[in-house]
Design an enzyme around this catalytic site. Sequence first.
Site, PDB file in Angstrom:
ATOM      1  N   CYS A 118       0.832  -1.210   0.000  1.00 35.70           N
ATOM      2  CA  CYS A 118       0.000   0.000   0.000  1.00 35.70           C
ATOM      3  C   CYS A 118       0.863   1.256   0.000  1.00 35.70           C
ATOM      4  O   CYS A 118       0.393   2.334  -0.358  1.00 35.70           O
ATOM      5  CB  CYS A 118      -0.931  -0.002   1.206  1.00 35.70           C
ATOM      6  N   HIS A 258      -3.080   6.226   4.902  1.00 31.86           N
ATOM      7  CA  HIS A 258      -3.578   5.069   4.169  1.00 31.86           C
ATOM      8  C   HIS A 258      -4.895   4.663   4.834  1.00 31.86           C
ATOM      9  O   HIS A 258      -4.959   4.508   6.058  1.00 31.86           O
ATOM     10  CB  HIS A 258      -2.547   3.938   4.230  1.00 31.86           C
ATOM     11  N   ASN A 288     -10.323  -0.374   2.063  1.00 30.42           N
ATOM     12  CA  ASN A 288      -8.886  -0.237   1.861  1.00 30.42           C
ATOM     13  C   ASN A 288      -8.589  -0.463   0.380  1.00 30.42           C
ATOM     14  O   ASN A 288      -8.714  -1.575  -0.120  1.00 30.42           O
ATOM     15  CB  ASN A 288      -8.171  -1.284   2.742  1.00 30.42           C
TER      16      ASN A 288
END
Length: 331
Positions: A118, A258, A288
């Site tokens: 990520c 994030h 996510n």
Amino acid sequence: MKHRRCTPVVLLGTGMSVPDRILTNKDLEKIVDTSDEWILERTGISERRIAPAGEVTSDLAARAGMAALDAASVSPEELDMIIVGTNSPDKLFPGVGPMVQSMIGASRAGACDVQAGCTGCVYAMMLASSGIRAGFWKKVLVIGAEALSRIVDWKDRNTCVLFGDGAGAALLGAGEGEDGVLAAEVHADGSLSDYIELPGGLAAHPATNETVEQGLHFVKMKGNEVFKYVNRVIPPFVRDLCDHAGLEVGDIDAWIFHQANHRIIEGVMRRLDVPLQKAVINLQKYGNTSAASVFLALHEGLAEGRITRGDRVMLVSFGAGMTYGAMIIRI
Ligand code: COA
């Protein structure tokens, strides 16, 4: 080579693209043994977007990239480089970057992917700004794009409730005056590679009937280990980065984490003693989206007026590797 002053980097525009189809927590109750209450309480996520059959990561990436170019009134032919952060590329190769280059007609641009979990968003932003500072490129399109719904195990409630599909983009350019990138740093600890991984289908476990039966081609995650690790490393890391930039944490106008888990964002902000209101949070809508999530939050933060010109914005991400990184950028 003659020493030159670094070229200042500026953010010229942002964009995003998510699939139309919404998958709610209630919908997930029909797929795995979970509940709307559990997902909402443990993660903050209410719904996520799912790409329809036939739509791939490069489709989302190209749309997000074009939106960023349109926002800045820059044509694809002006681009020198395209860098895509992704963990769910259409294929292992060629990368999503070259697909986007061709789809949007960026005839002069180089293009490649960055695969750093990520944290790919921060790595890609750092590489792009380094190339501009060095004078190699004048305009770089940075994209985070994922079709994670294709690589999660829809029978595994530990992972499938968390992730979503989408893409976001930021156009960086060579500017004049002050540099917009005030500080940036990335880290990696490969000894923790089993915290988040997709083990099958390549050199370590070439695809066989057995690897498929064992589901090695799906994302595996030790969620609780990731949770503890992130809560431990991120607060001192971002505090130090502010220090390097000569700033206090209180000088940051907007925090873009994030978008993995509301509890992680809350916990980090509490440890930093910064009001949660300074964090831009949209994970409730998209889940996510891995390397895309910081770009989605940055774009929506700007679109909704939560972030305005002159603001100092902290972009922070963490993910498979384990990797983590952050950039402080003046908008
Ligand atoms: N629905 C219902 N129960 C679930 C569930 C689901 N979707 N997923 C897990 N559970 C259960 C577990 O089986 C476990 O049950 P048990 O106690 O009977 O064994 C219980 O809930 C608690 O599991 P645990 O993993 O300890 O929960 P948690 O509080 O750590 O929350 C995460 C799980 C994944 C939400 C959390 O750890 C997290 O967000 N981690 C970080 C993940 C991340 O950021 N990943 C991306 C980085 S890129």
